[in-house]
Design an enzyme around this catalytic site. Sequence first.
Site, PDB file in Angstrom:
ATOM      1  N   HIS A 170     -28.256 -51.408  -6.810  1.00 19.61           N
ATOM      2  CA  HIS A 170     -27.898 -51.752  -5.347  1.00 19.61           C
ATOM      3  C   HIS A 170     -27.997 -50.745  -4.262  1.00 19.61           C
ATOM      4  CE1 HIS A 170     -25.453 -55.152  -3.613  1.00 19.61           C
ATOM      5  NE2 HIS A 170     -26.109 -54.407  -2.565  1.00 19.61           N
ATOM      6  N   ASP A 223     -32.611 -54.947  -7.969  1.00 20.12           N
ATOM      7  CA  ASP A 223     -31.866 -53.956  -7.191  1.00 20.12           C
ATOM      8  C   ASP A 223     -30.360 -54.539  -7.362  1.00 20.12           C
ATOM      9  OD1 ASP A 223     -31.209 -51.485  -5.577  1.00 20.12           O
ATOM     10  OD2 ASP A 223     -30.608 -53.213  -4.045  1.00 20.12           O
ATOM     11  N   GLU A 246     -22.876 -59.481 -10.157  1.00 12.12           N
ATOM     12  CA  GLU A 246     -22.668 -58.786  -8.981  1.00 12.12           C
ATOM     13  C   GLU A 246     -21.157 -59.305  -8.595  1.00 12.12           C
ATOM     14  OE1 GLU A 246     -24.716 -56.416  -5.769  1.00 12.12           O
ATOM     15  OE2 GLU A 246     -25.681 -57.314  -7.742  1.00 12.12           O
ATOM     16  N   THR A 282     -33.804 -58.243  -4.386  1.00 19.12           N
ATOM     17  CA  THR A 282     -32.903 -57.336  -3.910  1.00 19.12           C
ATOM     18  C   THR A 282     -31.787 -57.923  -3.021  1.00 19.12           C
ATOM     19  OG1 THR A 282     -34.576 -57.522  -1.848  1.00 19.12           O
ATOM     20  CG2 THR A 282     -34.980 -55.691  -3.198  1.00 19.12           C
ATOM     21  N   SER A 283     -31.719 -59.213  -3.233  1.00 16.84           N
ATOM     22  CA  SER A 283     -30.517 -60.218  -2.529  1.00 16.84           C
ATOM     23  C   SER A 283     -29.185 -59.984  -3.290  1.00 16.84           C
ATOM     24  CB  SER A 283     -31.290 -61.328  -2.178  1.00 16.84           C
ATOM     25  OG  SER A 283     -32.231 -61.486  -1.250  1.00 16.84           O
ATOM     26  N   ARG A 284     -29.164 -60.913  -4.429  1.00 18.81           N
ATOM     27  CA  ARG A 284     -28.098 -61.222  -4.999  1.00 18.81           C
ATOM     28  C   ARG A 284     -28.148 -61.456  -6.271  1.00 18.81           C
ATOM     29  NH1 ARG A 284     -26.293 -58.038  -1.621  1.00 18.81           N
ATOM     30  NH2 ARG A 284     -24.493 -58.254  -0.563  1.00 18.81           N
TER      31      ARG A 284
END
Length: 332
Positions: free
Chosen positions: A299, A255, A260, A229-231
């Site tokens: 995201h 996510d 990104e 869920t970070s990057r």
Amino acid sequence: MNIAIFEVQTWKQEFLKKQLKGHTLLFFEEILSKDNAEKAKFCEVISVFIYSKITKEILRLLPNLKFIATQSTGFDHIDVAECTARQIAVSNVPYYGENTVAEHTFALILALSRNVHKSYVRALQGNYTIEGLMGFDLQGKTLGVIGTGHIGLHVIRIAKGFGMHVLAYDEKRDAFLAEVLKFTYATLEEIAASSDIISLHLPYNAATHHIVGEKLLSQVKKGVLLINTSRGGLIDTNALQAALDEKRVAGAALDVLEGEELILDEKQLLHYKQPNEKLEELAKNHILLKRDNVVFTPHIAFFSKEALERILITTAENISNFTRGKISNIVS
Ligand code: NAI
């Protein structure tokens, strides 16, 4: 006091009217720019989101300004040095969503561990068989938490509620926290070797780029679940694809996606009204998402009603404090 609040949708205006009773409030859904600054020129306080660029030029158009409350954590859209020179104080919203992201992390973990996504798709197709849908308990399993900052620590608290063992990795260690929350610091290799589930909570930068790559994925316990869920850039997508093919990784829940950089961060996503075309394109082309053991959310880990309300509440508090002679969450 005269307060102009920009980039503020109608549902937020009602809340702010209640919180800032007794003041003269001007609301604008649009950004603050040189075209509308005239309307706020008598205001002592303004509040903006990140799309209003508070430049020297804008500040010159606001001669009475004494305080800016940005409705965001970041404040790089504000010329803070110029504000200081003009004796204008600036406040931000330092935290709003650590529990929010941690809860979403568990939504993703449970989706995989209990095959929620597969069951749902089957049921939609009129198939109610349970073959192949057997999950596993979280209780007694080992969670590897990579990054024990605000979000990682919340993840650990929740994991403890499930009765999980927790191994954690961070460049900074806090022995007191480890004792209180009952987790154990470990190296990345130890986490790889012993974890049933690994969850990433690091910032993305040159040092963390592809921190989960071929090397680490070759050391994981067979059948591990990987949650991000970070990057996206923390994971080498090709290496993950290979590890999924070889069943070293049994499932991944993402996510965020590698690439990104193309899309906006959550502060900007907050103001998205249109579909995020770049994310849509990235998601459609992403080979990982075609697998039934990969769960994807676009995201949204930060995107809860309460997180948005916390931004609003802190902004209202920052403004209200200023009107009473106190400054909270000051950045300059
Ligand atoms: P934080 O700054 O509180 O924690 C990050 C932790 O990582 C710190 O403990 C730090 O010591 C550690 N760290 C940093 N670089 C490291 C390295 N090279 N090696 C080992 N440890 C390192 O950040 P927070 O609030 O916990 O957020 C974590 C990440 O989550 C953010 O950077 C952001 O990318 C992501 N995020 C994602 C959201 C979403 O909606 N998907 C929403 C909010 C944050």
